[in-house]
Design a protein around this motif. Structure first.
Motif, short mmCIF file in Angstrom:
data_model
loop_
_atom_site.label_atom_id
_atom_site.label_comp_id
_atom_site.label_asym_id
_atom_site.label_seq_id
_atom_site.Cartn_x
_atom_site.Cartn_y
_atom_site.Cartn_z
N HIS A 10 0.84 -1.20 0.00
CA HIS A 10 0.00 0.00 0.00
C HIS A 10 0.87 1.25 0.00
O HIS A 10 1.92 1.29 0.66
CB HIS A 10 -0.90 0.00 1.24
N ILE A 11 0.44 2.27 -0.72
CA ILE A 11 1.19 3.52 -0.80
C ILE A 11 1.45 4.11 0.59
O ILE A 11 2.53 4.67 0.85
CB ILE A 11 0.43 4.54 -1.70
N ASP A 12 0.52 3.99 1.49
CA ASP A 12 0.68 4.52 2.85
C ASP A 12 1.82 3.81 3.57
O ASP A 12 2.65 4.44 4.24
CB ASP A 12 -0.62 4.38 3.62
N ASP A 13 1.88 2.48 3.42
CA ASP A 13 2.96 1.71 4.04
C ASP A 13 4.31 2.02 3.39
O ASP A 13 5.34 2.05 4.07
CB ASP A 13 2.66 0.21 3.94
N VAL A 14 4.31 2.24 2.07
CA VAL A 14 5.56 2.58 1.39
C VAL A 14 6.16 3.85 1.96
O VAL A 14 7.35 3.92 2.28
CB VAL A 14 5.33 2.75 -0.13
N CYS A 15 5.33 4.87 2.11
CA CYS A 15 5.82 6.15 2.63
C CYS A 15 6.24 6.03 4.09
O CYS A 15 7.25 6.60 4.51
CB CYS A 15 4.77 7.23 2.45
N ASP A 16 5.46 5.29 4.88
CA ASP A 16 5.84 5.07 6.27
C ASP A 16 7.15 4.31 6.38
O ASP A 16 7.96 4.56 7.29
CB ASP A 16 4.74 4.32 7.02
N ALA A 17 7.38 3.37 5.46
CA ALA A 17 8.64 2.62 5.46
C ALA A 17 9.82 3.54 5.16
O ALA A 17 10.91 3.40 5.76
CB ALA A 17 8.58 1.48 4.45
N HIS A 18 9.64 4.47 4.23
CA HIS A 18 10.70 5.44 3.94
C HIS A 18 11.04 6.26 5.19
O HIS A 18 12.22 6.46 5.53
CB HIS A 18 10.27 6.38 2.81
N ILE A 19 10.00 6.73 5.87
CA ILE A 19 10.22 7.55 7.06
C ILE A 19 10.82 6.71 8.19
O ILE A 19 11.68 7.18 8.94
CB ILE A 19 8.91 8.24 7.49
N PHE A 20 10.38 5.47 8.31
CA PHE A 20 10.95 4.55 9.30
C PHE A 20 12.45 4.41 9.08
O PHE A 20 13.24 4.45 10.04
CB PHE A 20 10.26 3.20 9.21
N CYS A 21 12.85 4.24 7.82
CA CYS A 21 14.27 4.08 7.51
C CYS A 21 15.05 5.37 7.76
O CYS A 21 16.25 5.34 8.05
CB CYS A 21 14.45 3.64 6.06
N MET A 22 14.39 6.50 7.67
CA MET A 22 15.05 7.77 7.98
C MET A 22 15.21 7.94 9.48
O MET A 22 16.26 8.38 9.97
CB MET A 22 14.23 8.94 7.42
N GLU A 23 14.18 7.61 10.24
CA GLU A 23 14.18 7.89 11.67
C GLU A 23 14.88 6.83 12.51
O GLU A 23 15.13 7.05 13.69
CB GLU A 23 12.74 8.08 12.15
N SER A 24 15.21 5.69 11.91
CA SER A 24 15.97 4.67 12.64
C SER A 24 17.34 5.23 13.01
O SER A 24 17.97 5.93 12.20
CB SER A 24 16.13 3.41 11.80
N PRO A 25 17.84 4.94 14.21
CA PRO A 25 19.13 5.50 14.63
C PRO A 25 20.26 5.18 13.67
O PRO A 25 21.09 6.03 13.36
CB PRO A 25 19.36 4.85 16.00
N SER A 26 20.29 3.95 13.18
CA SER A 26 21.30 3.56 12.19
C SER A 26 20.75 2.39 11.38
O SER A 26 20.28 1.40 11.95
CB SER A 26 22.60 3.14 12.88
N ILE A 27 20.80 2.53 10.07
CA ILE A 27 20.28 1.48 9.20
C ILE A 27 20.92 1.64 7.84
O ILE A 27 21.19 2.75 7.39
CB ILE A 27 18.73 1.56 9.10
#
Length: 359
Positions: A266-283
């Protein structure tokens, strides 16, 4: 080429910085900010308090500029830049001063250009230039690249069949694709996304001293509703089981022949995944991003059962259901949670397609 940028009703950069400090938001860049993924990503980032640099190919495109200008908080924290993947140096100004960069833009159709002979060259050059711009800026901590599952086929190297599992170790064997895939209009897109993803991930392997982390989100076929004033292309593919449009349906059969089944998200999950990867301390590294991995026959069967007023093509129901497992779990192992299941994705595709007259 002269670079252009626009600040909407911000008054000046000083007032913008004050707004950013109040929200504790970092400054981030989103390339392709007016696309299906890019527009919702920009919206979510603004709502979370980030200052967003969004790029467009043409700031004179009223519909795309208006789409972003009308987003909540755009008057305080959105700056639009004109930048073109066919002239990748134009992204440098948008990236300057940003802590995180989302490279979403990609050329789907090739624009004749003396610099690049085809879409593949342009996509790779764009990915490389944006990674270089991130290094040059000295401020970017993490570059998050939006890739596609067309780059992650579980075909065996000799293409005699599929592996048992589709996961992050899978790479599409470009030099030995089946005849159907090799002759399809999406072949260049597959080549460009595969080679560009490898290129951009190489910066994470070779530039560890710089501190730049590279994340590649290899996304499934994106469905759901949209901020756009039309049905997004991938959504038209997902509802092509009803309509007579041969091109959209051929894209679905191409994808299924290439990756075994259809990974959808889902487009909503795609965008949330992008933000999750940004906000993770290190990834860093490669992550498949798909909620479901289902056959076309499964999708068609769901549509026939729940939307009997729409006639499903019989040929869709007769397509094979290959026994390939889904192993793309790295993202959920990091802690990401998908909100939309298969049925919700398909239902929202129907809603979107009906809204804009595709069905």
């Amino acid at each position: 080429m002269q670079m252009r940028y626009m600040i909407r009703d911000c008054g000046n950069l000083r007032s913008q910085r004050v707004s950013m400090e109040k929200s504790n938001g970092s400054k981030v860049c989103v390339t392709g900010g007016a696309g299906f993924i890019g527009s919702l990503l920009v919206k979510k980032l603004l709502e979370k308090g980030y200052t967003v640099h969004a790029t467009l190919r043409n700031l004179d495109d009223v519909s795309k500029v208006s789409l972003l200008r009308n987003l909540p908080y755009s008057d305080k924290r959105l700056i639009l830049f004109e930048a073109d993947i066919y002239n990748p140096v134009t992204f440098e100004q948008a990236i300057e001063g940003c802590e995180f960069v989302f490279h979403v833009a990609t050329p789907f159709n090739h624009t004749p250009n003396s610099q690049y002979k085809n879409k593949i060259e342009a996509t790779i050059a764009g990915a490389k230039s944006i990674a270089e711009a991130c290094l040059k800026s000295g401020a970017v901590r993490r570059l998050i690249y939006t890739s596609s599952v067309v780059a992650a086929s579980p075909l065996k190297e000799d293409t005699s069949g599929f592996k048992d599992i589709m996961d992050e170790t899978c790479w599409t064997p470009l030099d030995n694709l089946p005849v159907f895939c090799s002759n399809h209009l999406l072949k260049d897109y597959t080549d460009s996304k595969t080679l560009a993803e490898k290129e951009i991930l190489s910066y994470g392997n070779h530039n560890k001293r710089s501190g730049l982390e590279i994340v590649s989100l290899t996304c499934g076929l994106v469905g759901g509703n949209s901020l756009l004033q039309f049905t997004p292309e991938t959504v038209t593919w997902l509802v092509s089981y009803f309509k007579s449009g041969a091109m959209e349906y051929s894209c679905m059969t191409f994808l299924e022949e290439l990756v075994g089944k259809i990974p959808i998200v889902h487009i909503d999950d795609v965008c949330d995944a992008h933000i999750f990867c940004m906000e993770s301390p290190s990834i860093n590294g490669r992550f498949l991003c798909a909620r479901s991995y289902v056959s076309s026959a499964h999708i068609a069967s769901y549509y026939r059962q729940h939307y009997p007023e729409l006639e499903v093509k019989q040929e869709c129901l007769d397509l094979p259901n290959r026994q390939i497992g889904w192993g793309g779990t790295k993202l959920t192992e990091e802690g990401f949670v998908y909100k939309y299941d298969t049925n919700m994705i398909l239902d929202d595709c129907i809603t979107c397609a009906r809204k804009w007259g595709t069905l």
